[in-house]
Design an enzyme around this catalytic site. Sequence first.
Site, PDB file in Angstrom:
ATOM      1  N   HIS A   1      56.937   7.093  14.708  1.00 32.63           N
ATOM      2  CA  HIS A   1      57.700   6.442  15.777  1.00 32.63           C
ATOM      3  C   HIS A   1      58.949   5.735  15.240  1.00 32.63           C
ATOM      4  CE1 HIS A   1      55.308   2.702  14.792  1.00 32.63           C
ATOM      5  NE2 HIS A   1      56.466   2.133  15.078  1.00 32.63           N
TER       6      HIS A   1
ATOM      7  N   ASP B   1      50.842   9.352  13.602  1.00 31.40           N
ATOM      8  CA  ASP B   1      52.016   8.478  13.468  1.00 31.40           C
ATOM      9  C   ASP B   1      52.476   8.337  12.020  1.00 31.40           C
ATOM     10  OD1 ASP B   1      54.081   7.005  14.447  1.00 31.40           O
ATOM     11  OD2 ASP B   1      52.955   5.141  14.664  1.00 31.40           O
TER      12      ASP B   1
ATOM     13  N   SER C   1      56.823  -1.753  10.858  1.00 27.99           N
ATOM     14  CA  SER C   1      56.248  -0.414  11.016  1.00 27.99           C
ATOM     15  C   SER C   1      56.689   0.505   9.890  1.00 27.99           C
ATOM     16  CB  SER C   1      56.670   0.185  12.354  1.00 27.99           C
ATOM     17  OG  SER C   1      56.076  -0.496  13.430  1.00 27.99           O
TER      18      SER C   1
END
Length: 465
Positions: A120, A150, A224
């Site tokens: 993402h 992911d 992230s």
Amino acid sequence: MKNFSSLFLVSVLSGATTLGGYKLLIDNDGFFSKPKSIVTLAQENYSKNVGLGPEGLDFTVAADKTIHTVVHVKNVSYRTITNPMLEFFYGYRGGQQQEQIGTGSGVIISEDGYIVTNNHVVKDASDIEITLNNKKTYKAKLIGTDSKMDIALLKINADEKLPYSVFADSDNSKVGEWVLAVGNPYNLNSTVTAGIISAKARNLDTTGIQSFIQTDAAVNPGNSGGALVNTRGELIGINTMISSQTGSYVGYSFAVPSNIARKIIEDIMEFGNVQRGILGIEGGELNSAASKELGIKETQGFYIKKVTKNSGAEKSGLLKGDIIVKLDNQEINTYAELSGYINTKRPNDKVQVQYIRDGKTFSVPVVLTKNEFYTTEFKGIEFENIDAADKKKYKIDSGVRIKEINNDNLKPYYDELKGTIILSVDNVKASDIETLSRIIEKKNEDQSVSLEMINKMGQRIRIII
């Protein structure tokens, strides 16, 4: 002279007796000494990890190792902005290109510039820019992604050998173990936070990963793709998400285990895509309520409700009603533990399955089959996974195809429905067969469901069956 010798001998013996009595009765180890502490000291090789709080630990070595391997990831994408009013009144069909910038973190995993991050973080990127801890900047190439887990793999061509993180075995990490999260929250480079592993194999009921490492190390937007490391600076996870109503850290953060991330990276490097193996079973995890409903005494493990035809599970003799309690040396109490372990394996890998049948424990080897061959059925409709060509053709990243229709009520629409791609069931995204199976497990055959689909002409339609 004889009297002197006798007196000397008596003096020596008296002194020895006095000293011995002191040592025996009064000294630190003596009978009347203060009692020893009941705390048992750890062995020398474990002493660095002893302490009631962070002050009893030294995170500096792990932090110094890691901050040089964590990078800043800049994602540049473009979208076209249109004006509906101009289109309506003047027939204007043009649009303005608007640049969008997203940021995140990544971890260098090889000295020649391979970097792992979250999918993402780089999704839909036109350009990807990497900034190292030494402020050098490079353009990155996207090598491959796995949207389900992911994970994305990038590559930069640096003019020097780069520091990199080594992978630890995330299966060996323990709840309560100290960890560091390193990333770039809010564009603050090289931020290090500490916490403990709060839980393993955490199932958040997402459409992809079902086996997160949960920590209480502070993670915020921008973290992230960053590193979760142990106190030796070894990579045990890729920080992925937080659970918060505000979008900022409130005490929980989650990471993809390093064993899963490593397997995905190796697959992308070797095969160009992710190779997923499956046992070939459907079912659910046990608890008191489920066990009572099923009429069994076991309250832990994975209960098999269905065995897929021609799968490794069927060929090994697993049956409906069996309860899986262990895969190899990994105990299985939840679905997340089962899926997390299987996600580290490939098709044709052999897994030793320990299960309970009629109160007795058995063990059997199961050869995993390829995920693409996995099908499931609901209301007389058989579904299968779509392939890369379908995703490209219809510009979608997930879905399942109607493979066959055995429902008499739908036979008049056979030609229109066969080959149609299902995007969601009752507004829940049907990412793949595994996800679809979990959705329909909760549905009754006589319960109406709404299907969002793309037909063979590329049109999005919705039907209720």
